[in-house]
Design an enzyme around this catalytic site. Structure first.
Site, PDB file in Angstrom:
ATOM      1  N   ARG A   1       0.860  -1.191   0.000  1.00 44.51           N
ATOM      2  CA  ARG A   1       0.000   0.000   0.000  1.00 44.51           C
ATOM      3  C   ARG A   1       0.895   1.241   0.000  1.00 44.51           C
ATOM      4  NH1 ARG A   1      -2.473   2.917   4.721  1.00 44.51           N
ATOM      5  NH2 ARG A   1      -4.102   4.213   3.804  1.00 44.51           N
TER       6      ARG A   1
ATOM      7  N   HIS B   1      -2.799  10.995   1.255  1.00 45.61           N
ATOM      8  CA  HIS B   1      -2.222  10.727   2.572  1.00 45.61           C
ATOM      9  C   HIS B   1      -1.549  12.025   3.033  1.00 45.61           C
ATOM     10  CE1 HIS B   1      -0.598   7.355   5.329  1.00 45.61           C
ATOM     11  NE2 HIS B   1      -0.235   8.512   5.890  1.00 45.61           N
TER      12      HIS B   1
ATOM     13  N   GLU C   1      -6.976   8.273   6.849  1.00 45.22           N
ATOM     14  CA  GLU C   1      -7.185   8.913   8.151  1.00 45.22           C
ATOM     15  C   GLU C   1      -7.679  10.361   8.025  1.00 45.22           C
ATOM     16  OE1 GLU C   1      -3.679   8.415  10.534  1.00 45.22           O
ATOM     17  OE2 GLU C   1      -3.729   6.244  10.398  1.00 45.22           O
TER      18      GLU C   1
ATOM     19  N   ASN D   1      -7.063   1.616  10.201  1.00 40.88           N
ATOM     20  CA  ASN D   1      -5.720   1.830  10.739  1.00 40.88           C
ATOM     21  C   ASN D   1      -5.850   1.799  12.252  1.00 40.88           C
ATOM     22  OD1 ASN D   1      -5.246   2.400   8.064  1.00 40.88           O
ATOM     23  ND2 ASN D   1      -4.497   4.472   8.389  1.00 40.88           N
TER      24      ASN D   1
ATOM     25  N   TYR E   1      -3.911   1.632  16.080  1.00 45.24           N
ATOM     26  CA  TYR E   1      -2.680   1.720  16.873  1.00 45.24           C
ATOM     27  C   TYR E   1      -2.916   1.494  18.360  1.00 45.24           C
ATOM     28  CZ  TYR E   1      -0.328   3.055  12.654  1.00 45.24           C
ATOM     29  OH  TYR E   1       0.187   3.013  11.387  1.00 45.24           O
TER      30      TYR E   1
ATOM     31  N   GLU F   1      -3.326  -0.220   8.246  1.00 46.40           N
ATOM     32  CA  GLU F   1      -2.114   0.130   8.998  1.00 46.40           C
ATOM     33  C   GLU F   1      -2.191  -0.468  10.384  1.00 46.40           C
ATOM     34  OE1 GLU F   1      -1.037   4.255   9.449  1.00 46.40           O
ATOM     35  OE2 GLU F   1      -1.491   4.693   7.350  1.00 46.40           O
TER      36      GLU F   1
HETATM   37  O1  IFM Z   1       3.055   7.433  10.156  1.00 45.85           O
HETATM   38  C1  IFM Z   1       1.694   7.466  10.391  1.00 45.85           C
HETATM   39  C2  IFM Z   1       0.924   7.325   9.105  1.00 45.85           C
HETATM   40  O2  IFM Z   1       1.287   8.283   8.171  1.00 45.85           O
HETATM   41  C3  IFM Z   1      -0.552   7.458   9.363  1.00 45.85           C
HETATM   42  N1  IFM Z   1      -0.983   6.560  10.415  1.00 45.85           N
HETATM   43  C4  IFM Z   1      -0.208   6.538  11.628  1.00 45.85           C
HETATM   44  C5  IFM Z   1       1.261   6.356  11.328  1.00 45.85           C
HETATM   45  C6  IFM Z   1       2.071   6.348  12.623  1.00 45.85           C
HETATM   46  O3  IFM Z   1       1.918   7.557  13.287  1.00 45.85           O
END
Ligand code: IFM
Length: 471
Positions: free
Chosen positions: A90, A134, A179, A307, A309, A375
């Site tokens: 990606r 992005h 995002e 995405n 985290y 992500e």
């Molecule tokens: O690096 C970023 C990415 O560009 C977008 N999502 C989170 C990642 C980590 O912060």
């Protein structure tokens, strides 16, 4: 480049948690974070070039000017992907490379780069997955109002037609936006990201125009490449109340609304959540939403990108002690709480249960939709050891636990189609510059030497086995 293999015990040769045949095992990147070559072949500045050049905005004054030189080293980088056994990659397309100054038309030299990249990927047996936006808005478009302007959706549709017209015969998965919460709330709401505007009203307007741009792009992509899967990537999160006190539960509802539902409801249900509209009434009357806009925004998509985290832990802020400013318009009513347990180098909590929660919740609330984890990954302070390898056992553990959580969701009925690890390479981590390393591949920023980290070798084993062991 390291050729050291990691100990057999960490390889997933005996996976008992298998992912379906045809599952996309990938890695992700974004143009401004890796390409460099910011003034080459006709590219013009994006908002991130401007923001990075503004003193005090990015750690150590770093910028994407050189980044990982992927614009010139992409063939080597595709070889690394093939070496890992990736089945998908990606990447994002840089708008100011394809349409300098954000003007209609095309800069062929810029578009040619992505054409070559896509061919290189296909020759290596890797599915190309493209993200159209992005975060690198052409600065010239920001200068005339950026995402605050309604007609930016027309500009984005035109840009999409240009890119899809060239790559649409080969790109199998499209994300219109990456995002959009970050673009709107970090970029326009609190000013932490480019273009650095700090006005919650502007953030809500930007949210709507980003979604309009998404809808218009879906229409264009559908007409241009009907066989492709089309969607967007959202940073959906698990938002948890710090206690079950009604005030804390309500605070979690507010943040869930402004992080998740403000994007998912319009796209997947064709309406904005009424509680979010009520919560934000002191910032806007939402008159920027016109008749038929939601029909455009809810143009059907084929796959949703998630995405993930970390989860958020939130509570109500006492009326006499409003919480500190956040990216969210909450009138100081919400406070974010530290999460227990280990964290990554970003200070983000390591909590794979949040990934499972998000996947299951989206499927439960919005119905069965194909999902790609577009992500997931972690930053750790990696370094090349004396033996020439990068021993990132913490990243292996992180990914292993998140793969297990993803498999749990899959077993629970989530239609999970693929997983893109963030990131292929160490790269420019926005306001943190080069100080945070997310890559499966270590980059020495002085020499640009690439070294597969232990996690890359481990990932190769996972891909070969088609899954992980529960361990
Ligand atoms: O690096 C970023 C990415 O560009 C977008 N999502 C989170 C990642 C980590 O912060």
């Amino acid at each position: 480049m390291s050729t050291l293999a990691v100990p057999q015990a960490t390889l997933a040769t005996e996976s008992d948690l298998r992912f379906p045949a045809g599952f996309w095992w990938g890695a992700a990147t974004a143009a401004y974070q890796i390409e460099g070559a910011v003034t080459e072949d006709g590219r013009t500045p994006s908002i991130w070039d401007t923001f990075s050049a503004t003193p005090g905005k990015v750690e150590a004054g770093d910028s994407g000017e050189r980044a990982t030189e992927h614009y010139h080293r992409y063939r080597d980088d595709v070889r690394l992907m093939a070496d890992m056994g990736l089945s998908a990659y990606r990447f994002s397309v840089s708008w100011p490379r394809v349409q300098p100054h954000g003007r209609a038309g095309v800069n062929l030299r810029g578009l040619d780069f992505y054409d070559r990249l896509v061919d290189e990927l296909l020759a290596a047996g890797i599915h190309p997955a493209a993200t159209l936006y992005h975060w690198d808005l052409p600065q010239a478009l920001e200068d005339v109002g950026g995402w605050g302007r309604r007609d930016i959706a027309d500009r984005f549709a035109d840009y999409t037609a240009t890119v899809a017209g060239r790559l649409g015969d080969r790109v199998r998965l499209w994300n219109t936006l990456n995002e959009p919460w970050c673009s709107a709330f970090l970029g326009y709401g609190c000013g932490a990201h480019a273009p650095g505007r700090a006005d919650y009203h502007d953030a809500l307007v930007a949210t709507h125009h980003l979604l309009m741009a998404h809808g218009r792009a879906v229409e264009v992509l559908r007409a241009t490449c009907p066989a492709a899967q089309i969607g967007l990537a959202v940073n959906a999160g698990a938002v948890r109340p710090v206690t079950d006190h009604p005030a804390d539960v309500d605070a979690a509802r507010r943040i869930d609304g402004l992080l998740n539902r403000i994007f998912l409801d319009p796209v997947l249900r064709g309406c904005y959540p009424s509680d979010v509209q009520a919560d934000t009434a002191s910032w806007t009357d939402w008159s920027f939403v016109h008749d038929d806009d939601l029909t455009i925004i809810s143009e059907p998509i084929d796959a949703l990108g998630i995405n993930y985290y970390q989860p958020d832990l939130v509570g109500a802020a006492p009326a006499d002690r409003p919480g500190p400013a956040t990216p969210y318009p909450t009138d100081g009513r919400v406070a974010f709480h530290p999460k227990p347990g280990p964290v990554t180098d970003m200070g983000w909590a390591i909590d794979p249960s949040g990934l499972q929660e998000v996947l299951v919740r989206i499927t439960a609330d919005y119905g069965q939709i194909p999902i790609f984890i577009t992500e997931n990954g972690a930053a750790f302070p990696d370094r090349v050891a004396a033996d020439g390898a990068v021993h990132d056992a913490d990243r292996i553990d992180f990914l292993h636990r998140h793969f297990v959580a993803a498999h749990e969701a899959l077993s629970g009925g989530v239609d999970l189609r693929g997983y893109f690890v963030w990131s292929l390479l160490d790269n420019f981590e926005w306001v943190h510059g080069y100080s945070r390393r997310f890559g499966l591949v270590h980059v020495d920023y002085d020499t640009q030497a690439r070294t597969l980290k232990d996690s890359a070798h481990w990932y190769r084993g996972v891909i070969a086995a088609g899954g992980v062991s529960r361990r």
